[in-house]
Enzyme design. Sequence first.
Site, mmCIF file in Angstrom:
data_model
loop_
_atom_site.group_PDB
_atom_site.id
_atom_site.type_symbol
_atom_site.label_atom_id
_atom_site.label_comp_id
_atom_site.label_asym_id
_atom_site.label_seq_id
_atom_site.Cartn_x
_atom_site.Cartn_y
_atom_site.Cartn_z
ATOM 1 N N GLU A 1 0.868 -1.178 0.000
ATOM 2 C CA GLU A 1 0.000 0.000 0.000
ATOM 3 C C GLU A 1 0.895 1.215 0.000
ATOM 4 O OE1 GLU A 1 -2.826 0.631 3.133
ATOM 5 O OE2 GLU A 1 -3.722 -1.321 2.821
ATOM 6 N N ASP B 1 -5.460 10.220 9.692
ATOM 7 C CA ASP B 1 -4.185 9.646 10.090
ATOM 8 C C ASP B 1 -3.654 10.239 11.387
ATOM 9 O OD1 ASP B 1 -3.350 7.675 8.070
ATOM 10 O OD2 ASP B 1 -3.660 9.355 6.701
#
Lengths: 282, 409
Positions: free
Chosen positions: A60, A71
């Site tokens: 990824e 995040d």
Amino acid sequence: MNNEFTSINRGKNRIEKKFNQLKAQNKAGLVTFLTAGDPDPDTAQRILNGLPEAGADIIELGMPFSDPMADGPAIQLANLRALGNGMTLQKTLDQVASFRTLDNETPIVLMGYYNPIHYYGTQRFIDDAIEAGVDGLIIVDLPPEEDEELCHPCMTAGLNWIRLATPTADDERLSKILKHSSGFIYYVSIAGVTGTHSAQQSDTSEAVARIRKQTDLPVAVGFGIKTADHVANTVAVADAAVVGSALINTIAEGLEAQLSTDEIVTNLHAFVAELARGTIKN
Amino acid sequence: MNKPDQSSVPESYRSGPDENGHFGIFGGRFVAETLMPLILEVENAYNKYKDDPEFKSELSYFSKDYVGRPSPLYLAQRLTDQLGGAKVYFKRDELNHTGAHKINNTLGQILLAKRMGKKRIIAETGAGQHGVATATVCALFNLPCVVYMGAKDIERQAPNVFRMKLLGAEIIPVISGTATLKDAMNDALRDWVTNVEDTFYIIGTAAGPHPYPEMVRDFQSIIGIEARAQILEQENRLPDTIIACIGGGSNAIGLFHPFLDDSSVNIIGVEAAGFGIESGQHAASLTGGKPGVLHGNRTFLLQDGDGQIIDAHSISAGLDYPGIGPEHSWLHDVGRVEYVSVTDDEALEGFQLCCRTEGIIPALEPAHALAHVSKIAPRMGKDQIIVMNLCGRGDKDVFTVAKALGVEI
């Protein structure tokens, strides 16, 4: 599955091939997440190129964004480092294309936020991503409610649309998430941002079972997975484990300790190899 | 300004958003999956209560006896005389409790949060006005309040930080990204995604994922509803022009919305041009930005050639946001509202003009609107009428203004 998009040629799909291969070897998958261009484009390309040999089954790559809302601190800083060193969406695609000259088997999934793609142009991006050798997309801020934006065009073009399933989704919501999902399902094991606390194995197990009732797609589990033991515990109930922030922390620590680029690259690949030991099923 | 395509002129400019939160191509629900069930829950609750008589009566009670509504519509006679043209009216929302329009919205949202059984309130703030308005209603309704504020803004806005603390709020300095309002919003969203069980996010402007742009607009529309009734009573007719400043755009959409279908009314939104649009250092998302997706909605954004968000600049911290509410983007696109921009220097002039002619120290935000009023009023006839939203008072800005004028206090 409830899926009217049939143009993804499953025979040629690197993701499906990889999961079948792992199954045949009685292994689970290690999915590594790194931010493209972190800490700088050249080092990032070296890291990327060595990931399969180190033990990554699926790669990824985060597409850097100035405002990564979902995040935690580790990936936020990785985004800033990459952008600060001149990373762009175009360069992310270029790095995938360069990787593909060495490796045509390991699936690559791009993960990120919608705005840079929106600016790039959605159809142009899909075309360029396929051309570069990208296998799927995970776009954090495109829930099923916004499927017309990118999900439907991706599936029409044959690019996998990998969706996040979360602990906040009840069965009805889950079926909405699974519809128009392909490749694999990424179960986010905690309510929160990346790189913080870890889920209880029992909770994850229950959630994965709930997902499997509704889909045959492989299930990868991520968020808060930091060690080979976490990986082993995770793949006891899932098809793959995703490690991101913990990997990125080794880059940050290397920079902090003023290690050479060689050392940073070597340390990261060594950590991937260690994590990969957790994927062997008993 | 975009000319409206006649075929696309809607029957009413007041019917948006659609059921998915879209105003034309703008708006929507661009959030992480973890948040989707929460957003839908807020939407359902809002739809359930917005027309509920008990909800409306409680909101109306606190608006009147706590906030001090209705705010006056005041004929600024000396300013009018000095400008020598159109009659200028101020909608005095700076007289609200806490000194700005922000409390109209925080009051509405906290009444909703209470009905939803939420136990904890979070908010983002830039200049601190929305933070103060949120901390105020949290004190009033006895709910814990956490305010995310950029570390840079905490430095710039020390008095508001202390006000929030006095009101019992916890201030969390935001050091991520560029440590300003957009990052405060990112961190508030990160908090929400982590505390999904008990937390309500009070967004301060008419932006964010659906239903926030609609909900904030509705709570702020009290400004325009009152102003429309007041001008009809005082002048027996509608104004020729209404005007408000725009950062995210909540005070402006609050004034504009009730007038959108009055085709005789010219509507002007004033963005912050900072050091000038050409300098690249401004906060004028419509004038200098492009459509994109951030903080849950599609709207005009300041961004670079790679789709990375660029920091805004304005002397007014309250306008210092790289985006704008999606309904404004749509009104810009269909041409119903004219969007202009005013520089820091022009706003400072407007600020001083208001102080000297009317004895009102305005916030730097509405000083932008006033600067534009001073440009257009002289060109208008004496029988014409302008209504400007004086959406905040300027106590918070005296240090900034002193610094800009080279005065040490």
